[in-house]
Design a protein around this motif. Sequence first.
Motif, short mmCIF file in Angstrom:
data_model
loop_
_atom_site.label_atom_id
_atom_site.label_comp_id
_atom_site.label_asym_id
_atom_site.label_seq_id
_atom_site.Cartn_x
_atom_site.Cartn_y
_atom_site.Cartn_z
N ILE A 16 0.84 -1.20 0.00
CA ILE A 16 0.00 0.00 0.00
C ILE A 16 0.87 1.25 0.00
N PHE A 17 0.49 2.20 -0.86
CA PHE A 17 1.09 3.52 -0.87
C PHE A 17 0.05 4.51 -0.34
N PHE A 18 0.41 5.19 0.74
CA PHE A 18 -0.43 6.28 1.25
C PHE A 18 0.17 7.60 0.76
N ASP A 19 -0.60 8.33 -0.01
CA ASP A 19 -0.15 9.62 -0.53
C ASP A 19 -0.71 10.74 0.34
N GLU A 20 0.14 11.26 1.25
CA GLU A 20 -0.23 12.37 2.12
C GLU A 20 -1.56 12.09 2.83
N ILE A 21 -1.66 10.90 3.42
CA ILE A 21 -2.82 10.54 4.20
C ILE A 21 -2.93 11.41 5.45
N ASP A 22 -1.81 12.10 5.78
CA ASP A 22 -1.77 12.92 6.99
C ASP A 22 -2.07 14.39 6.70
#
Length: 550
Positions: free
Chosen positions: A454-460
């Motif tokens: 999984i790649f989280f792109d700026e989930i924050d």
Amino acid sequence: MLKQLNVRNFALIQEAVLNFDDQYTVITGETGSGKSILLNALHLLLGERADYKVIGNNGEKAIVEATFLINETEFSHFFTENDIDPEQETIVRREITRQGKSRAFINDIPVQLTILKEFTERLISIHSQYNTLDLKRKDFQLQTLDLLADTRQLQVEFSTLYEQSKNVYKTIETEREKLDQLEKDRDYNDFQLKELEELGLEKNNFPNLEEQLLRFENAVEIQQLTSGIISGLGNEGAVIDQLQSLKSIASRLGRIDKEGQAVEQRIQSVIIELKDIETELSESAGRSEESNEEHRQSLTELLDKYNRLLLKHKCTDQHGLQALQNQLQQTASNTDELRNTITRLEQDFAELKKQLHTVAGELHTQRVKAVSTIEEKIQDSLAELKLPDTRLSFKLEQQEKFNSYGNSSLSLLFSANKGIAPVEIEKAASGGELSRVMLALQQLISEKTQLPTIFFDEIDTGVSGDVAQKIGNLLKQMGTTMQLFAISHLPQVAAKAKHHFKVEKAASGETVQTVIRPLSYEQRIEEIARLMSGETINEAAISNAKALMI
């Protein structure tokens, strides 16, 4: 897991060979440094449409290649079906050229984009803030519930039955349309068949009947001509008498010359043949054709009908009419067979509906039983993400109408604060709240099933401080059971990663390139400090960075 990513001549990346490990990897870099380029390259491997503007200045094509460590057994059916050699280290490649061509390969075997997509979607999942909109889709909500409720297998069983029932129903409708058309044509077909059957095509030889009728119609002349032949053969002094005289002469000749014997025998044969003709004609003349007028009339009517049907059906002979009769008989038989087929299909459909009701009821019951436990776990996760007063609940109602997910109607209800009545999540939550809700759900899902990389792109995005710290801890925890990447600009999130890559721009002459490099422990401290304090890094920032990484 994703073992290596090789990107060449793609946008500002001239060449990057990135080796990855398991667990949690963070990717950081200043705004505009090219982090999105990396994601765009990965999107190519997921089979998305190619934008040929991304081809760099160092050649006529751009290449994105990834090496995955896979379970060959898990993908054995895929490899066999697509005639691809299975490898534990499977290489996926996508090439695009300035001429507008795009090619995809799996283990150097050319494949269509749909095949590439089918394969890589089981290996990589890219989740950006935009993807939080998935939470607003009813199908995604039900899929998520089934994963968390351990009802996914039962839902797949129902979905299979549902598709079978749809196919059977569609077949019934098609067969009914055929039957309706046959029924519309049936009266006319039956009329035509009756006409043909009345001819007695199987027992009558119509060419012979036509000859018989011709004799009936010329009976007088036939009688006269026959009598003339009989007289010419058998009357006194006629042909036979003359031959008898010739025979006597040949007999005398035979007594003095053997050739005369042969002549006598031959004349005798002619006499016998002519007497046979005389006898047959006499017997024929004795039968009065004119006396059977009733038979002649029925024969005339039958042949008139025969010739009319030849003309009507554009047939040239009796065989053509027999072929048409067989076809009409087969059509009648097909109608009966089609009715039987529809009856069997309706019985199958009724049985499938019965099974659908049973499985749908069990599926809904199990979902309802699991909801309270799931809601409690989500609540705990949201509390850890600094959303203690947020409520997320699953409202389930059973309906009569089926879809591929059963007959459960689901509303995902959301309330951000105490005292606020929950409403459907698509009408309530903000982007930042949705991101954290999605992250909480992803955490629970990762505990239930083996997710792909999984790649989280700026989930924050939209969070800071203690919330960012909580998100970092959560990503670290998820990374213990899966390979996870996060593109982030927050030091709290970056500090919890096991591995760290930095994306930055580097000037080379008059050109600018994007460079992606792994960071050592010391470099990581410096990068996290930079994220905290900007370009001016002091001892306090270094100290805080070290503390965050503990």
